[in-house]
Design a protein around this motif. Sequence first.
Motif, mmCIF file in Angstrom:
data_model
loop_
_atom_site.group_PDB
_atom_site.id
_atom_site.type_symbol
_atom_site.label_atom_id
_atom_site.label_comp_id
_atom_site.label_asym_id
_atom_site.label_seq_id
_atom_site.Cartn_x
_atom_site.Cartn_y
_atom_site.Cartn_z
ATOM 1 N N GLY A 128 5.937 -5.109 -0.624
ATOM 2 C CA GLY A 128 6.810 -6.483 -0.438
ATOM 3 C C GLY A 128 6.353 -7.376 0.565
ATOM 4 N N SER A 129 4.948 -6.367 1.081
ATOM 5 C CA SER A 129 4.562 -7.178 1.784
ATOM 6 C C SER A 129 3.326 -8.813 0.916
ATOM 7 N N PRO A 130 3.870 -10.299 1.288
ATOM 8 C CA PRO A 130 3.168 -10.615 0.396
ATOM 9 C C PRO A 130 1.367 -10.896 0.920
ATOM 10 N N ASN A 131 1.169 -10.216 1.786
ATOM 11 C CA ASN A 131 -0.424 -9.429 2.474
ATOM 12 C C ASN A 131 -1.120 -8.610 0.981
ATOM 13 N N TRP A 132 -0.276 -7.471 1.178
ATOM 14 C CA TRP A 132 -0.328 -6.637 0.356
ATOM 15 C C TRP A 132 -0.853 -7.142 -0.851
ATOM 16 N N PHE A 133 0.399 -7.832 -1.610
ATOM 17 C CA PHE A 133 0.323 -7.849 -3.083
ATOM 18 C C PHE A 133 -0.898 -8.746 -3.163
ATOM 19 N N TYR A 134 -1.656 -10.182 -2.435
ATOM 20 C CA TYR A 134 -2.090 -10.921 -2.668
ATOM 21 C C TYR A 134 -3.345 -9.796 -2.942
#
Lengths: 212, 246, 237
Positions: free
Chosen positions: B12-18
């Motif tokens: 759910g965290s954009p940073n991690w997804f990226y």
Amino acid sequence: MTTSSKALLTIQNLSCERGFRQLFQQLNFELFAGEVIRIAGPNGAGKSTLLNVLAGISSDFDGDILYQNQPIKDVSYEYRENLCYLGHAKAVKTPLTPRENLQWFCSMYPTRSDTSIDAVLEQVGLMYFKDQICAQLSAGQKQRVALARLIISAAKIWILDEPFTAIDQSGVQQFETLIAEFAQDGGAVLVTTHHALNITGNYRCLDLGDYL
Amino acid sequence: MKSLVQFFFKLGSPNWFYKVSSYLVPVFALLSIGLMSWGLVAGLLYAPMDFKQGNSYRIIYIHVPSSFIALSCYYMMALLAAVYLIWRTKMAAIVLRSCAVIGAAMTFIALVTGAIWGKPTWGTWWVWDARVTSMLVLFFIYMGIFALSKAYEREELGSKAAAILALVGTVNIPIIYWSVDWWFALHQGATLKLTEKSAMDSAMLFPLLVMIAATYCLYVLLILLHSRAEIIRSEQRKQWVKDLVK
Amino acid sequence: MSDVSSASLRRPSMAKACWQLFLAESKLLIRRPMDVFNPLLFGFLVTLMFPLGLGPDPATLAKLAPGLVWIIALLSCLLATDQLFREDFDDGSLALWLLSPQPMYFLVMTRVFVHWLASGFIITLVSPILAIMLNIPMQAIPALFLSILIGSVSLIFIGAIGAALTVGLKNSSILLTLIILPLYVPVLIFGAAGVQAATMDMAAGSYLAILAAFMFLAVSLAPLAIYGGLKINLDAG
């Protein structure tokens, strides 16, 4: 939430951003019964946003808002019962008369049983206009309809967003007296205004400019 | 179980997804290029000619996979919409908006290839047949969700509105499909048996399966790329993006 | 003024809240009847356009009439829906009732129902006139009336979802159309088919039953989406 206090409303680490604009950050304060807090701050500091968040209109924030030590989400019903919000738009239906407007309000919110609609209309000086549709009233008189709503409501907390626009000097004084009386009787008020309130008693100012 | 929950939480965290998606992008890029070249060569060059339709049937290698995805993309979007409205997961909103764009594109491809296929086989570009009509309605629903998600000044409000509309569509789409089928059955004059294919030759079917797999990989790739672009755009003020740009 | 915390309260019940909302909204409509007439006027104008575009041949018109009347009803409902929450939003009363300690589901339902009375129901009342102007066979009139009566409830409730989702946006009418018309497809199909069946002296009961099922689905589920949409727009405003 381990800290328990007698505050009606506790705001902890409240931060808001809108779009790419950071509004107030890490805002902490408490609102006690009998207190009037004026929210001040430069344009764009998020005065209206703060009131919207506290009134429950906006759910987009970080941090905690506690009503009597419980998150407002968990006590949503009690919170709504004890809150009266007066926004930029005054929620006065112009094709209805002041009386009908109040009836409509009384049918949704808990109201003080010791006050009748007619008595309240008299108190705000709308006795002669009570059966005239609001479209024929002046802006200041419409504002008084909104005022009447505050008087008859049984809320413990008033949240007022720029309540003094469009009312004349005597109206402002009357409104200030009303706020002071409400606070003396154990109510709590959060208000944004352009100029300082002329109220004695338990009154302080919170400058959002300090939290940017 | 706990690690699974943590995984979804991190997702759910954009940073991690990226970060994670930067490993996935090349994988899916290679997969979709590889599978697609295999499927296209096999389908266009080696699969036998259809004895009724001649070579024009070969457009199914594009048409069928894109129609599959047009619909399955909606399921994914509905799921994301529910996740977003319940848990307020920021990533769900970003992927949801990507789904609306890519779903609309896939639906559009399915419609256009269907029309191109229709000309030589039915003799007309457009037939108000049940599938075409449902597909067109689906296209408008995607467009509506996309337009709504862009209509608000504040991005998260646009996402919320789009999620609500996506869920409304989830209730409505089965009813739309069912009623359009029913409507077509009612008005069907001449029978168009074409859509009901005789058992397909395995030499024709196999490239189709490869193409379906390839298009799914392409779809995942497109979602990842679009979501990554959206992440950068919506998080442009965050420190990690600034570090990334340096 | 007596002490705020100990003052005895009048707590309005949910039923009273819905009833008063109903009364207030009805008064608004009665005092501004033009809001009701506009969609009607639109309906008649569109009816005028069809013979001009299709030719005045009674047989052609009779053949197309079931679909045409349904499309007119549908577009009138759509037109009426655009303004559904606009004024409540602009004058702040939407915030007042969304913040009230009342169950939103029922308030929203009441509000949309009043709107149906002023739009869908009125359109239903004149639909036989429109149908006769388009030369529909007389035996189809009861089925037409009933199908639009039942179907327009779904149309208004579904339309209200779009109105709620776009209430705070500028130039929302195209967006509203894009959002809502695809969702109208099932209602249009079964409504028009039912009238069509009646023109051919077939029973329309099963079509009406399906329309009624759509109606219950729309009335029970749409208020949730409407509430969600209104909250988003309040937040934006």
